[in-house]
Design a protein around this motif. Structure first.
Motif, PDB file in Angstrom:
ATOM      1  N   TYR A  33     -77.231 -31.943 -43.729  1.00 57.44           N
ATOM      2  CA  TYR A  33     -78.302 -31.053 -43.257  1.00 57.44           C
ATOM      3  C   TYR A  33     -79.135 -30.675 -44.467  1.00 57.44           C
ATOM      4  O   TYR A  33     -78.602 -30.128 -45.438  1.00 57.44           O
ATOM      5  CB  TYR A  33     -77.695 -29.802 -42.603  1.00 57.44           C
ATOM      6  N   ALA A  34     -80.418 -31.002 -44.403  1.00 52.18           N
ATOM      7  CA  ALA A  34     -81.277 -30.791 -45.565  1.00 52.18           C
ATOM      8  C   ALA A  34     -82.046 -29.481 -45.434  1.00 52.18           C
ATOM      9  O   ALA A  34     -82.500 -29.114 -44.343  1.00 52.18           O
ATOM     10  CB  ALA A  34     -82.240 -31.959 -45.701  1.00 52.18           C
ATOM     11  N   PHE A  35     -82.191 -28.799 -46.544  1.00 52.50           N
ATOM     12  CA  PHE A  35     -82.952 -27.548 -46.582  1.00 52.50           C
ATOM     13  C   PHE A  35     -84.137 -27.726 -47.506  1.00 52.50           C
ATOM     14  O   PHE A  35     -83.980 -28.131 -48.651  1.00 52.50           O
ATOM     15  CB  PHE A  35     -82.060 -26.387 -47.055  1.00 52.50           C
ATOM     16  N   ILE A  36     -85.312 -27.410 -46.964  1.00 52.53           N
ATOM     17  CA  ILE A  36     -86.515 -27.677 -47.738  1.00 52.53           C
ATOM     18  C   ILE A  36     -87.598 -26.657 -47.392  1.00 52.53           C
ATOM     19  O   ILE A  36     -87.622 -26.111 -46.294  1.00 52.53           O
ATOM     20  CB  ILE A  36     -86.993 -29.130 -47.456  1.00 52.53           C
ATOM     21  N   ILE A  59     -91.547 -15.744 -43.056  1.00 51.36           N
ATOM     22  CA  ILE A  59     -91.974 -15.202 -41.766  1.00 51.36           C
ATOM     23  C   ILE A  59     -93.251 -14.354 -41.876  1.00 51.36           C
ATOM     24  O   ILE A  59     -93.945 -14.125 -40.892  1.00 51.36           O
ATOM     25  CB  ILE A  59     -90.833 -14.395 -41.106  1.00 51.36           C
ATOM     26  N   ARG A  60     -93.593 -13.927 -43.076  1.00 53.19           N
ATOM     27  CA  ARG A  60     -94.786 -13.070 -43.242  1.00 53.19           C
ATOM     28  C   ARG A  60     -96.079 -13.875 -43.262  1.00 53.19           C
ATOM     29  O   ARG A  60     -97.151 -13.321 -43.110  1.00 53.19           O
ATOM     30  CB  ARG A  60     -94.673 -12.288 -44.558  1.00 53.19           C
ATOM     31  N   HIS A  61     -95.942 -15.179 -43.499  1.00 55.89           N
ATOM     32  CA  HIS A  61     -97.154 -15.974 -43.732  1.00 55.89           C
ATOM     33  C   HIS A  61     -97.695 -16.638 -42.468  1.00 55.89           C
ATOM     34  O   HIS A  61     -96.947 -17.006 -41.572  1.00 55.89           O
ATOM     35  CB  HIS A  61     -96.880 -17.066 -44.775  1.00 55.89           C
ATOM     36  N   GLU A  62     -99.006 -16.787 -42.445  1.00 61.54           N
ATOM     37  CA  GLU A  62     -99.664 -17.613 -41.424  1.00 61.54           C
ATOM     38  C   GLU A  62     -99.180 -19.054 -41.609  1.00 61.54           C
ATOM     39  O   GLU A  62     -98.784 -19.430 -42.712  1.00 61.54           O
ATOM     40  CB  GLU A  62    -101.170 -17.622 -41.677  1.00 61.54           C
ATOM     41  N   PRO A  63     -99.224 -19.867 -40.554  1.00 60.08           N
ATOM     42  CA  PRO A  63     -98.860 -21.283 -40.737  1.00 60.08           C
ATOM     43  C   PRO A  63     -99.666 -21.898 -41.889  1.00 60.08           C
ATOM     44  O   PRO A  63    -100.875 -21.724 -41.966  1.00 60.08           O
ATOM     45  CB  PRO A  63     -99.253 -21.915 -39.403  1.00 60.08           C
ATOM     46  N   GLN A  64     -98.939 -22.562 -42.796  1.00 54.31           N
ATOM     47  CA  GLN A  64     -99.574 -23.145 -43.978  1.00 54.31           C
ATOM     48  C   GLN A  64     -99.753 -24.643 -43.767  1.00 54.31           C
ATOM     49  O   GLN A  64     -98.870 -25.299 -43.230  1.00 54.31           O
ATOM     50  CB  GLN A  64     -98.687 -22.937 -45.209  1.00 54.31           C
ATOM     51  N   LYS A  65    -100.895 -25.136 -44.253  1.00 55.65           N
ATOM     52  CA  LYS A  65    -101.229 -26.538 -44.075  1.00 55.65           C
ATOM     53  C   LYS A  65    -100.139 -27.463 -44.620  1.00 55.65           C
ATOM     54  O   LYS A  65     -99.754 -28.436 -43.967  1.00 55.65           O
ATOM     55  CB  LYS A  65    -102.549 -26.822 -44.811  1.00 55.65           C
ATOM     56  N   ILE A  66     -99.630 -27.126 -45.790  1.00 58.56           N
ATOM     57  CA  ILE A  66     -98.647 -28.018 -46.423  1.00 58.56           C
ATOM     58  C   ILE A  66     -97.369 -28.130 -45.580  1.00 58.56           C
ATOM     59  O   ILE A  66     -96.781 -29.204 -45.460  1.00 58.56           O
ATOM     60  CB  ILE A  66     -98.338 -27.568 -47.877  1.00 58.56           C
ATOM     61  N   PHE A 111     -96.097 -31.437 -43.607  1.00 54.78           N
ATOM     62  CA  PHE A 111     -94.744 -31.928 -43.867  1.00 54.78           C
ATOM     63  C   PHE A 111     -93.988 -32.143 -42.547  1.00 54.78           C
ATOM     64  O   PHE A 111     -93.315 -33.154 -42.363  1.00 54.78           O
ATOM     65  CB  PHE A 111     -93.991 -30.964 -44.784  1.00 54.78           C
ATOM     66  N   MET A 112     -94.110 -31.207 -41.626  1.00 56.06           N
ATOM     67  CA  MET A 112     -93.429 -31.354 -40.333  1.00 56.06           C
ATOM     68  C   MET A 112     -93.981 -32.556 -39.564  1.00 56.06           C
ATOM     69  O   MET A 112     -93.234 -33.274 -38.903  1.00 56.06           O
ATOM     70  CB  MET A 112     -93.558 -30.076 -39.516  1.00 56.06           C
ATOM     71  N   GLU A 113     -95.291 -32.766 -39.664  1.00 53.10           N
ATOM     72  CA  GLU A 113     -95.867 -33.960 -39.028  1.00 53.10           C
ATOM     73  C   GLU A 113     -95.280 -35.232 -39.618  1.00 53.10           C
ATOM     74  O   GLU A 113     -94.967 -36.186 -38.895  1.00 53.10           O
ATOM     75  CB  GLU A 113     -97.390 -33.992 -39.212  1.00 53.10           C
ATOM     76  N   TRP A 114     -95.139 -35.212 -40.921  1.00 48.26           N
ATOM     77  CA  TRP A 114     -94.560 -36.380 -41.600  1.00 48.26           C
ATOM     78  C   TRP A 114     -93.128 -36.616 -41.117  1.00 48.26           C
ATOM     79  O   TRP A 114     -92.732 -37.747 -40.843  1.00 48.26           O
ATOM     80  CB  TRP A 114     -94.623 -36.164 -43.119  1.00 48.26           C
ATOM     81  N   PRO A 141     -85.304 -35.429 -37.163  1.00 46.25           N
ATOM     82  CA  PRO A 141     -85.185 -34.167 -36.435  1.00 46.25           C
ATOM     83  C   PRO A 141     -85.254 -32.976 -37.398  1.00 46.25           C
ATOM     84  O   PRO A 141     -84.704 -33.041 -38.498  1.00 46.25           O
ATOM     85  CB  PRO A 141     -83.783 -34.238 -35.801  1.00 46.25           C
ATOM     86  N   PHE A 142     -85.909 -31.935 -36.976  1.00 45.96           N
ATOM     87  CA  PHE A 142     -85.959 -30.749 -37.838  1.00 45.96           C
ATOM     88  C   PHE A 142     -85.972 -29.469 -37.015  1.00 45.96           C
ATOM     89  O   PHE A 142     -86.302 -29.473 -35.833  1.00 45.96           O
ATOM     90  CB  PHE A 142     -87.173 -30.791 -38.775  1.00 45.96           C
TER      91      PHE A 142
END
Ligand code: GDP
Length: 183
Positions: free
Chosen positions: A4-7, A93-100, A104-107, A114-115
């Motif tokens: 299980y990877a944490f990133i 959790i405090r941040h707006e969705p970030q582009k990076i 990364f999730m799209e990638w 699975p993530f």
């Protein structure tokens, strides 16, 4: 053994979460200084799975060259993955969705990896703000390329919130994993 990877972005609270999950404080050191986790570390947990600590991405103060090196470590790990079951993408959790993070999730999606999302630092917000931010984040994903929202966890390493949820989730998948490998 299943991995299980944490990133996540540097400073998202990854080291703190890993410490809380492993309860082996000497192994994953936390740091007030972002960008300290630079290599891939494997932690064997309960003798039956690996927690894989991947380098933080998107830290502004590292050079372009070391950013590329980190990226290569990360993509090589994911492309070669043999035992990877699920990646946990950490977001503050405090941040707006970030582009990076979105990219990364799209990638991950494009590569059929699975993530889940782990929201960190939940102790910093009130319950209502947590709910708003999580809903906002999930709708942003659903407005993008995702048809289905990923599973997510709301955690705080300083208060221990969500720790058992993450560990139970992993244990449940592992139970199936070992059943399947026995069969
Ligand atoms: P990493 O760079 O992603 O490994 O982040 P760290 O775990 O080193 O944490 C970065 C900063 O956020 C440190 O100052 C931590 O003390 C703080 N931090 C991490 N997790 C939490 C949390 O759950 N709650 C709060 N309030 N602060 C946190």
């Amino acid at each position: 053994l299943p991995e299980y990877a944490f990133i996540g972005r540097s400073n998202v609270g990854k080291s703190s979460l890993i410490n809380s999950l492993t309860e082996r404080k000497s192994l994953a050191k936390t740091s007030g200084r972002p960008g300290k986790t630079q290599l891939i570390n494997h932690f064997k947990i309960n003798g039956n799975w690996f927690l894989v600590d991947l380098p933080g991405y998107g830290y502004a103060r590292v050079s372009k060259k070391s950013k590329k090196t980190f990226q290569k470590y990360i993509t090589d790990y994911f492309i070669k993955r043999e035992q990877l079951v699920c990646a946990f993408v950490l977001v503050d959790i405090r941040h707006e969705p970030q582009k990076i993070d979105m990219e990364f999730m799209e990638w991950l999606g494009e590569n059929n990896i699975p993530f889940c999302i782990i929201f960190t630092k939940a102790d910093k917000l009130k319950a209502k703000a947590i709910e708003e931010n999580v809903n906002n984040y999930i709708s942003e994903l659903l407005n993008g390329v995702w048809e289905e929202a990923p599973s997510y966890f709301i955690t705080s390493s300083s208060k221990g919130y969500g720790r058992d949820d993450v560990l139970n989730f992993i244990d449940n998948i592992n139970a199936d994993f070992f059943k399947a490998t026995k069969a």
